[in-house]
Design a protein around this motif. Structure first.
Motif, PDB file in Angstrom:
ATOM      1  N   GLY A  48       0.817  -1.218   0.000  1.00  0.00           N
ATOM      2  CA  GLY A  48       0.000   0.000   0.000  1.00  0.00           C
ATOM      3  C   GLY A  48       0.841   1.253   0.000  1.00  0.00           C
ATOM      4  N   LEU A  49       1.898   1.253   0.795  1.00  0.00           N
ATOM      5  CA  LEU A  49       2.765   2.425   0.887  1.00  0.00           C
ATOM      6  C   LEU A  49       3.572   2.624  -0.391  1.00  0.00           C
ATOM      7  CD1 LEU A  49       3.829   4.784   2.467  1.00  0.00           C
ATOM      8  CD2 LEU A  49       5.407   3.250   3.679  1.00  0.00           C
ATOM      9  N   ILE A  50       4.056   1.535  -0.964  1.00  0.00           N
ATOM     10  CA  ILE A  50       4.851   1.676  -2.191  1.00  0.00           C
ATOM     11  C   ILE A  50       3.987   2.223  -3.326  1.00  0.00           C
ATOM     12  CG2 ILE A  50       4.590  -0.632  -3.252  1.00  0.00           C
ATOM     13  CD1 ILE A  50       7.988   0.925  -2.870  1.00  0.00           C
ATOM     14  N   VAL A  51       2.728   1.768  -3.403  1.00  0.00           N
ATOM     15  CA  VAL A  51       1.817   2.275  -4.440  1.00  0.00           C
ATOM     16  C   VAL A  51       1.525   3.760  -4.216  1.00  0.00           C
ATOM     17  CG1 VAL A  51      -0.572   2.163  -5.262  1.00  0.00           C
ATOM     18  CG2 VAL A  51       0.771   0.063  -5.036  1.00  0.00           C
ATOM     19  N   TYR A  52       1.251   4.134  -2.983  1.00  0.00           N
ATOM     20  CA  TYR A  52       0.994   5.543  -2.672  1.00  0.00           C
ATOM     21  C   TYR A  52       2.184   6.419  -3.078  1.00  0.00           C
ATOM     22  CZ  TYR A  52       1.097   9.789   0.143  1.00  0.00           C
ATOM     23  OH  TYR A  52       1.231  11.090   0.548  1.00  0.00           O
ATOM     24  N   LEU A  53       3.400   5.969  -2.766  1.00  0.00           N
ATOM     25  CA  LEU A  53       4.596   6.756  -3.063  1.00  0.00           C
ATOM     26  C   LEU A  53       4.861   6.847  -4.567  1.00  0.00           C
ATOM     27  CD1 LEU A  53       6.916   5.477  -0.186  1.00  0.00           C
ATOM     28  CD2 LEU A  53       5.996   7.799  -0.436  1.00  0.00           C
ATOM     29  N   LYS A 102       2.530   9.433  -5.794  1.00  0.00           N
ATOM     30  CA  LYS A 102       2.959  10.744  -5.301  1.00  0.00           C
ATOM     31  C   LYS A 102       4.083  11.329  -6.145  1.00  0.00           C
ATOM     32  CE  LYS A 102       5.122  13.021  -1.324  1.00  0.00           C
ATOM     33  NZ  LYS A 102       5.712  12.840   0.026  1.00  0.00           N
ATOM     34  N   HIS A 103       5.038  10.490  -6.539  1.00  0.00           N
ATOM     35  CA  HIS A 103       6.241  10.993  -7.209  1.00  0.00           C
ATOM     36  C   HIS A 103       6.141  10.998  -8.735  1.00  0.00           C
ATOM     37  CE1 HIS A 103       8.746  11.577  -3.660  1.00  0.00           C
ATOM     38  NE2 HIS A 103       8.237  10.465  -3.173  1.00  0.00           N
ATOM     39  N   LEU A 104       5.093  10.401  -9.290  1.00  0.00           N
ATOM     40  CA  LEU A 104       4.948  10.363 -10.748  1.00  0.00           C
ATOM     41  C   LEU A 104       3.643  11.019 -11.197  1.00  0.00           C
ATOM     42  CD1 LEU A 104       6.269   6.789 -11.682  1.00  0.00           C
ATOM     43  CD2 LEU A 104       7.513   8.960 -11.676  1.00  0.00           C
ATOM     44  N   GLN A 105       3.346  12.163 -10.643  1.00  0.00           N
ATOM     45  CA  GLN A 105       2.061  12.806 -10.919  1.00  0.00           C
ATOM     46  C   GLN A 105       1.927  13.282 -12.362  1.00  0.00           C
ATOM     47  OE1 GLN A 105       0.993  15.766  -7.980  1.00  0.00           O
ATOM     48  NE2 GLN A 105       1.683  14.489  -6.282  1.00  0.00           N
ATOM     49  N   GLU A 106       3.031  13.592 -13.007  1.00  0.00           N
ATOM     50  CA  GLU A 106       2.985  14.104 -14.380  1.00  0.00           C
ATOM     51  C   GLU A 106       3.297  13.031 -15.419  1.00  0.00           C
ATOM     52  OE1 GLU A 106       2.163  17.376 -14.909  1.00  0.00           O
ATOM     53  OE2 GLU A 106       1.907  17.529 -12.737  1.00  0.00           O
ATOM     54  N   ILE A 107       3.337  11.774 -14.990  1.00  0.00           N
ATOM     55  CA  ILE A 107       3.818  10.683 -15.838  1.00  0.00           C
ATOM     56  C   ILE A 107       2.687   9.706 -16.134  1.00  0.00           C
ATOM     57  CG2 ILE A 107       5.466   8.760 -15.968  1.00  0.00           C
ATOM     58  CD1 ILE A 107       6.832  11.469 -15.996  1.00  0.00           C
ATOM     59  N   ASP A 108       2.690   9.168 -17.356  1.00  0.00           N
ATOM     60  CA  ASP A 108       1.744   8.109 -17.725  1.00  0.00           C
ATOM     61  C   ASP A 108       2.363   6.767 -17.311  1.00  0.00           C
ATOM     62  OD1 ASP A 108      -0.270   6.587 -18.824  1.00  0.00           O
ATOM     63  OD2 ASP A 108       0.326   6.921 -20.907  1.00  0.00           O
ATOM     64  N   PHE A 109       1.725   6.086 -16.374  1.00  0.00           N
ATOM     65  CA  PHE A 109       2.302   4.829 -15.884  1.00  0.00           C
ATOM     66  C   PHE A 109       1.211   3.870 -15.443  1.00  0.00           C
ATOM     67  CE2 PHE A 109       1.708   7.243 -11.998  1.00  0.00           C
ATOM     68  CZ  PHE A 109       1.328   6.287 -11.065  1.00  0.00           C
ATOM     69  N   GLU A 110       1.622   2.614 -15.292  1.00  0.00           N
ATOM     70  CA  GLU A 110       0.785   1.579 -14.698  1.00  0.00           C
ATOM     71  C   GLU A 110       1.661   0.762 -13.762  1.00  0.00           C
ATOM     72  OE1 GLU A 110      -0.574  -0.808 -17.989  1.00  0.00           O
ATOM     73  OE2 GLU A 110       1.461  -1.489 -18.498  1.00  0.00           O
ATOM     74  N   ILE A 111       1.054   0.184 -12.746  1.00  0.00           N
ATOM     75  CA  ILE A 111       1.774  -0.681 -11.805  1.00  0.00           C
ATOM     76  C   ILE A 111       1.267  -2.103 -12.006  1.00  0.00           C
ATOM     77  CG2 ILE A 111       2.297  -1.185  -9.384  1.00  0.00           C
ATOM     78  CD1 ILE A 111       1.637   1.780  -8.783  1.00  0.00           C
ATOM     79  N   ILE A 112       2.181  -3.016 -12.283  1.00  0.00           N
ATOM     80  CA  ILE A 112       1.826  -4.416 -12.475  1.00  0.00           C
ATOM     81  C   ILE A 112       2.377  -5.215 -11.298  1.00  0.00           C
ATOM     82  CG2 ILE A 112       2.004  -6.428 -13.995  1.00  0.00           C
ATOM     83  CD1 ILE A 112       2.593  -4.407 -16.297  1.00  0.00           C
ATOM     84  N   VAL A 113       1.486  -5.680 -10.440  1.00  0.00           N
ATOM     85  CA  VAL A 113       1.884  -6.456  -9.271  1.00  0.00           C
ATOM     86  C   VAL A 113       1.832  -7.939  -9.643  1.00  0.00           C
ATOM     87  CG1 VAL A 113       1.399  -7.020  -6.858  1.00  0.00           C
ATOM     88  CG2 VAL A 113       0.961  -4.699  -7.716  1.00  0.00           C
ATOM     89  N   ASP A 151       9.464  -3.958  -1.082  1.00  0.00           N
ATOM     90  CA  ASP A 151       9.721  -3.899   0.363  1.00  0.00           C
ATOM     91  C   ASP A 151      10.227  -2.542   0.850  1.00  0.00           C
ATOM     92  OD1 ASP A 151      12.275  -3.825  -0.603  1.00  0.00           O
ATOM     93  OD2 ASP A 151      12.920  -5.726   0.268  1.00  0.00           O
ATOM     94  N   LEU A 152      10.111  -1.509  -0.004  1.00  0.00           N
ATOM     95  CA  LEU A 152      10.502  -0.136   0.321  1.00  0.00           C
ATOM     96  C   LEU A 152      12.021   0.077   0.345  1.00  0.00           C
ATOM     97  CD1 LEU A 152       7.879   0.620   3.128  1.00  0.00           C
ATOM     98  CD2 LEU A 152       7.751   1.232   0.710  1.00  0.00           C
ATOM     99  N   SER A 153      12.778  -0.945  -0.053  1.00  0.00           N
ATOM    100  CA  SER A 153      14.225  -0.737  -0.163  1.00  0.00           C
ATOM    101  C   SER A 153      14.551   0.137  -1.370  1.00  0.00           C
ATOM    102  CB  SER A 153      14.949  -2.083  -0.272  1.00  0.00           C
ATOM    103  OG  SER A 153      14.461  -2.838  -1.361  1.00  0.00           O
ATOM    104  N   HIS A 154      13.639   0.156  -2.339  1.00  0.00           N
ATOM    105  CA  HIS A 154      13.759   1.028  -3.514  1.00  0.00           C
ATOM    106  C   HIS A 154      12.714   2.136  -3.394  1.00  0.00           C
ATOM    107  CE1 HIS A 154      15.234  -2.800  -5.798  1.00  0.00           C
ATOM    108  NE2 HIS A 154      16.194  -2.244  -5.095  1.00  0.00           N
ATOM    109  N   HIS A 155      13.152   3.318  -3.053  1.00  0.00           N
ATOM    110  CA  HIS A 155      12.192   4.403  -2.819  1.00  0.00           C
ATOM    111  C   HIS A 155      11.733   5.003  -4.149  1.00  0.00           C
ATOM    112  CE1 HIS A 155      10.166   7.815  -1.138  1.00  0.00           C
ATOM    113  NE2 HIS A 155      10.490   7.444   0.093  1.00  0.00           N
ATOM    114  N   PRO A 156      10.422   5.119  -4.335  1.00  0.00           N
ATOM    115  CA  PRO A 156       9.895   5.699  -5.578  1.00  0.00           C
ATOM    116  C   PRO A 156      10.320   7.136  -5.847  1.00  0.00           C
ATOM    117  CG  PRO A 156       8.181   4.447  -4.473  1.00  0.00           C
ATOM    118  CD  PRO A 156       9.338   4.527  -3.506  1.00  0.00           C
ATOM    119  N   LYS A 157      10.869   7.814  -4.850  1.00  0.00           N
ATOM    120  CA  LYS A 157      11.315   9.201  -5.078  1.00  0.00           C
ATOM    121  C   LYS A 157      12.413   9.279  -6.131  1.00  0.00           C
ATOM    122  CE  LYS A 157      14.815   9.310  -1.365  1.00  0.00           C
ATOM    123  NZ  LYS A 157      15.170   9.915  -0.062  1.00  0.00           N
ATOM    124  N   TYR A 158      13.102   8.143  -6.405  1.00  0.00           N
ATOM    125  CA  TYR A 158      14.165   8.135  -7.405  1.00  0.00           C
ATOM    126  C   TYR A 158      13.631   7.970  -8.822  1.00  0.00           C
ATOM    127  CZ  TYR A 158      17.301   7.561  -3.411  1.00  0.00           C
ATOM    128  OH  TYR A 158      17.982   7.751  -2.228  1.00  0.00           O
TER     129      TYR A 158
END
Length: 243
Positions: A26-31, A34-45, A103-110
């Motif tokens: 949940g946190l990784i998806v939220y982040l 948050k950090h890709l607001q101007e980007i076209d993306f999808e998350i595939i779990v 597991d949050l070891s890779h922060h989406p801020k990057y």
């Protein structure tokens, strides 16, 4: 064409393999949002039959963000990291693919830095690195730092891959490039990441690096053990012979 127009032209498929990540997903998806607001993306779990309810959390996230933005592509059991990426790519509609841990070891801020570096350089691959200025590791004890650093130095000496962080798994790929490389790889587990970047280097693909700080997982247990270290050494010997 300016950078903003280039961003709008591209779509990024973010593949996140999971196993027992109910507390983190949940946190990784939220982040990411948050950090890709101007980007076209999808998350595939790609979840490998987690018994902890990870899939239930992902389904709740789909209700919040939409099933077109979060795709749950589950598998019945643990089948390996490489096949998880292949499985995720089958469902990816983007022309670029990001692979990252849940597991949050890779922060989406990057992620914006990865995208910016690719747009600036035209790179085929942008990989996060712990081993250049601005990068690092947080939360590891001295033994694990020495083991990781030693593994990278050994691989650098033997394989000459042209990148500073071979075992990292936070990367952005041009989708066509990832499809090409992954079809050549035979390794499993942690060696898989190293084989991918070494084969990419041998094939002459343009690789760029972005410094990241790797943070040890907050929730859950690490999946790295003695058997993985043995597999790493076997994989290193394999790559030395075959690349």
């Amino acid at each position: 064409m300016d950078e903003q127009h280039q961003k709008q032209k591209h779509k990024y498929s973010i593949i996140v393999p999971t196993y027992n990540e109910r507390l983190n997903i949940g946190l990784i998806v939220y982040l990411i949002f948050k950090h890709l607001q101007e980007i076209d993306f999808e998350i595939i779990v790609v979840d490998d039959g987690s018994p902890d309810g990870t899939q239930d959390v992902v389904k709740q996230l789909q209700q919040v963000y939409g099933e077109d933005r979060i795709l749950l592509r589950a598998r019945p059991r643990k089948l390996g990291l490489g096949t998880a990426y292949i499985h995720g790519m089958k469902h990816a509609s983007g022309n670029f693919v990001v692979i990252m841990d849940a597991d949050l070891s890779h922060h989406p801020k990057y992620l914006p830095s990865f995208i910016r570096k690719q747009l600036e350089t035209g790179a085929d691959i942008v990989t996060g690195t712990r081993y250049v200025k601005g990068g690092g590791v947080h939360g590891w004890n001295l033994m694990r730092k020495l083991t990781s650093r030693g593994a990278n130095v050994l691989a650098q000496t033997l394989l000459w891959p042209g990148v500073s962080d071979l075992t990292g798994s936070f990367r952005l790929y041009r989708k066509s490039v990832l499809e090409d490389i992954i079809s050549c790889c035979v390794s499993k587990g942690y060696v898989f990441q190293m084989e991918m970047i070494v084969r990419a280097s041998r094939k002459g693909y343009h690789i760029e690096e972005v410094p990241i700080t790797f943070v040890d997982r907050v929730f859950g247990s690490s999946k790295l053990g003695g058997s993985e270290i043995v597999e790493y050494l076997k994989g290193l010997a394999y790559l030395l012979v075959t690349t």
